[in-house]
Design an enzyme around this catalytic site. Structure first.
Site, PDB file in Angstrom:
ATOM      1  N   GLY A   1      -4.255 -17.678   4.327  1.00 42.96           N
ATOM      2  CA  GLY A   1      -4.953 -17.576   5.603  1.00 42.96           C
ATOM      3  C   GLY A   1      -4.045 -17.973   6.743  1.00 42.96           C
ATOM      4  O   GLY A   1      -2.814 -17.858   6.665  1.00 42.96           O
ATOM      5  N   SER A   2      -4.632 -18.479   7.805  1.00 40.72           N
ATOM      6  CA  SER A   2      -3.865 -18.796   9.007  1.00 40.72           C
ATOM      7  C   SER A   2      -3.044 -20.062   8.809  1.00 40.72           C
ATOM      8  O   SER A   2      -3.398 -20.945   8.014  1.00 40.72           O
ATOM      9  CB  SER A   2      -4.802 -18.978  10.200  1.00 40.72           C
ATOM     10  OG  SER A   2      -5.531 -20.186  10.087  1.00 40.72           O
ATOM     11  N   THR A   3      -1.970 -20.151   9.564  1.00 37.45           N
ATOM     12  CA  THR A   3      -1.137 -21.347   9.516  1.00 37.45           C
ATOM     13  C   THR A   3      -1.913 -22.573   9.979  1.00 37.45           C
ATOM     14  O   THR A   3      -1.766 -23.669   9.427  1.00 37.45           O
ATOM     15  CB  THR A   3       0.116 -21.143  10.385  1.00 37.45           C
ATOM     16  OG1 THR A   3       0.866 -20.043   9.854  1.00 37.45           O
ATOM     17  CG2 THR A   3       1.002 -22.380  10.392  1.00 37.45           C
TER      18      THR A   3
ATOM     19  N   GLY B   1      -4.100 -23.653   7.181  1.00 38.28           N
ATOM     20  CA  GLY B   1      -3.234 -24.092   6.097  1.00 38.28           C
ATOM     21  C   GLY B   1      -2.724 -25.508   6.304  1.00 38.28           C
ATOM     22  O   GLY B   1      -2.647 -26.300   5.361  1.00 38.28           O
TER      23      GLY B   1
ATOM     24  N   CYS C   1      -0.279 -10.055   6.646  1.00 38.86           N
ATOM     25  CA  CYS C   1       0.736 -11.048   7.019  1.00 38.86           C
ATOM     26  C   CYS C   1       2.148 -10.475   6.961  1.00 38.86           C
ATOM     27  O   CYS C   1       3.054 -10.990   7.613  1.00 38.86           O
ATOM     28  CB  CYS C   1       0.653 -12.256   6.098  1.00 38.86           C
ATOM     29  SG  CYS C   1      -0.897 -13.153   6.200  1.00 38.86           S
TER      30      CYS C   1
ATOM     31  N   GLU D   1       4.055 -17.287  -5.212  1.00 38.40           N
ATOM     32  CA  GLU D   1       3.048 -16.694  -6.084  1.00 38.40           C
ATOM     33  C   GLU D   1       3.642 -15.446  -6.732  1.00 38.40           C
ATOM     34  O   GLU D   1       4.681 -14.946  -6.320  1.00 38.40           O
ATOM     35  CB  GLU D   1       1.791 -16.336  -5.278  1.00 38.40           C
ATOM     36  CG  GLU D   1       1.132 -17.547  -4.633  1.00 38.40           C
ATOM     37  CD  GLU D   1      -0.101 -17.184  -3.835  1.00 38.40           C
ATOM     38  OE1 GLU D   1      -1.210 -17.330  -4.363  1.00 38.40           O
ATOM     39  OE2 GLU D   1       0.059 -16.765  -2.664  1.00 38.40           O
TER      40      GLU D   1
END
Length: 456
Positions: free
Chosen positions: A210-212, A215, A266, A435
């Site tokens: 998701g968004s920084t 995060g 992203c 990942e």
């Protein structure tokens, strides 16, 4: 918030409510964790071959339902039907790939004096996966598939706007024979269900995409319990085009590198850096391609780009692109739906907000550069470092640029960023950890070292 609540799921192409699902509260999370822990102990004790067999069966059941899952994705996320089919197929492939790693999740024997030293990889326990709305199915599987394969239980919290495919995948897991409560899905608000999952002492690791901004909050909460975390966050990826590249091929590939999934990616190549000597020619080639992109009903096979996910996202994208900004714009359907036209901005300063911040919509900027040094400076002039592309025929230049651009995933003469066979993750504020790829399972394990003395 302990009171019950519901989530309305909207079709972003029509703004119609297509489903309403109950939202999880803290007690629901606590119950899920207790059940997951019990299921995980039995799962970890099962023979590796049995875990492999069940995960492959899960992959097969997903394969049998690709059409259904794709239609759900079209309706809840506004993805084009072609993309949605690929995404459902990617879930299948991720499960199959992870299943192949179960029996190869081996430790090492390390030479030491006075005995034998072994390392053993053990599952963490219960893993929380918090998935985004931009790619609801595949990114949920990025964390879920290897975590299950490594012997963990998984609690998946999908995004508030896109819970339907996740809920269906949980049903298919049971249909495939996975133990009850091993893979649970808890739809809910981030500040309620997500927060409870992150804070829960029974959750050993959080995987968040998701968004920084969010995060960082999750990382802070995990630090309190020294909880493991993998973060895949924002991006502002460069597309660097040198004069010696195949300019026609680079221009043909550029539009969908930032328009795919309506730019809600992203890895989108939203900063197009073009060497000055070919800048005008490149923009000349790019303009008709952007103007001709087919934007419309995502269920139509001819559609190339659908709507944005929500009114909130539409307003965010609009805030970066005032009407007076120079550029090239496509067209969108009239009427309801969260539509924004394909847009290429020209003539902006390199430090303009749209040039350095993540817009997360179908918007790119094109900027000129003179030489490699300037290209590297522009490419790295952002807080992000997720992905990027380098277009050149010069192999030496491709290698120099690959070493100089601060990003976790680079492609030469291509815009490919994500393959389940290879590691994925970012530099700087684009995230933490990796990942996918051959080491994905080990990210969900503890390494235990055992020394056995052989001395009399």
């Amino acid at each position: 918030m302990s009171q019950s609540y519901e989530l309305d799921v909207l079709n972003p192409a029509t703004e119609e409510v297509i489903a309403t699902v109950p939202g999880a509260v803290e007690q629901d999370v606590d119950t899920a964790v207790v059940r997951a822990a019990a299921a995980q102990r039995a799962w970890a004790a099962a023979a590796p071959a049995d875990r492999t067999r069940l995960l492959r069966r899960f992959a097969g059941v997903v394969d049998d339902h690709i059409g259904e899952l794709a239609q759900l994705e079209v309706r809840e996320a506004g993805h084009t039907i072609g993309n949605a089919r690929w995404e459902a197929g990617n879930v299948r492939d991720l499960l199959d790939y992870a299943a192949g790693g179960v029996e190869r999740l081996t430790g090492r024997q390390i030479p030491v004096p006075g005995g034998i030293d072994l390392t053993i990889l053990e599952p963490l326990g219960v893993v929380g996966v918090i998935a985004p709305w931009n790619f609801p199915m595949p990114i949920a599987a990025w964390g879920t598939a290897p975590a299950l394969a490594a012997g963990n239980a998984v609690i998946l919290k999908p995004a508030e706007t896109t819970p339907l495919t996740a809920l269906r995948l949980a049903e298919l897991a049971l249909e495939a024979g996975l133990p009850e409560h091993l893979f649970q899905v808890l739809p809910g608000r981030g500040d309620i269900a997500g927060d409870a999952l992150v804070r829960h002492p029974g959750v050993a690791k959080i995987v968040f995409t998701g968004s920084t901004r969010i995060g960082k909050q999750i990382m802070s909460l995990c630090a309190d319990r020294v909880k493991r975390v993998t973060l895949e966050l924002g991006g502002k990826s460069p597309n660097i085009v040198f004069a010696d590249a195949d300019i026609e091929a680079a221009a043909a590939a550029a539009p969908m590198s930032f328009l795919d999934n309506s730019g809600q990616d992203c890895c989108a190549r939203t900063r197009i850096l073009v060497q000055s000597s070919v800048y005008d020619r490149f923009v000349e080639l790019l303009a008709p391609a952007i103007e001709s992109v087919v934007v419309g009903d995502p269920a139509d096979e001819r559609t190339q780009m659908g709507p944005l996910i929500s009114k909130t996202q539409l307003e965010r994208v609009r805030s970066y692109v005032p009407d007076e900004l120079p550029g090239i714009r496509g067209t969108v359907p009239a009427g309801p739906g969260f539509w924004f036209p394909p847009t290429l901005l020209t003539g902006l300063a390199p430090d303009a907000p749209a040039a350095v911040e993540e817009v997360f919509g179908p918007v790119a900027v094109v900027l000129p550069f003179d030489d490699e040094e300037e290209a590297v400076r522009l490419a790295n002039a952002t807080e992000y470092g997720l992905s990027g592309s380098i277009w050149t025929r010069d192999v030496g230049r491709a290698l120099r640029m690959s070493g100089a651009v601060a990003a976790g995933n680079l492609s030469v003469n291509s815009h490919s960023s994500v393959r389940y066979w290879t590691p994925f993750g970012g530099y700087k504020q684009s995230g933490l950890g990796r990942e996918l790829g051959p080491d994905a399972l080990t990210a969900f394990t503890e390494t235990k070292n055992v020394f056995i003395s052989t001395e009399a």
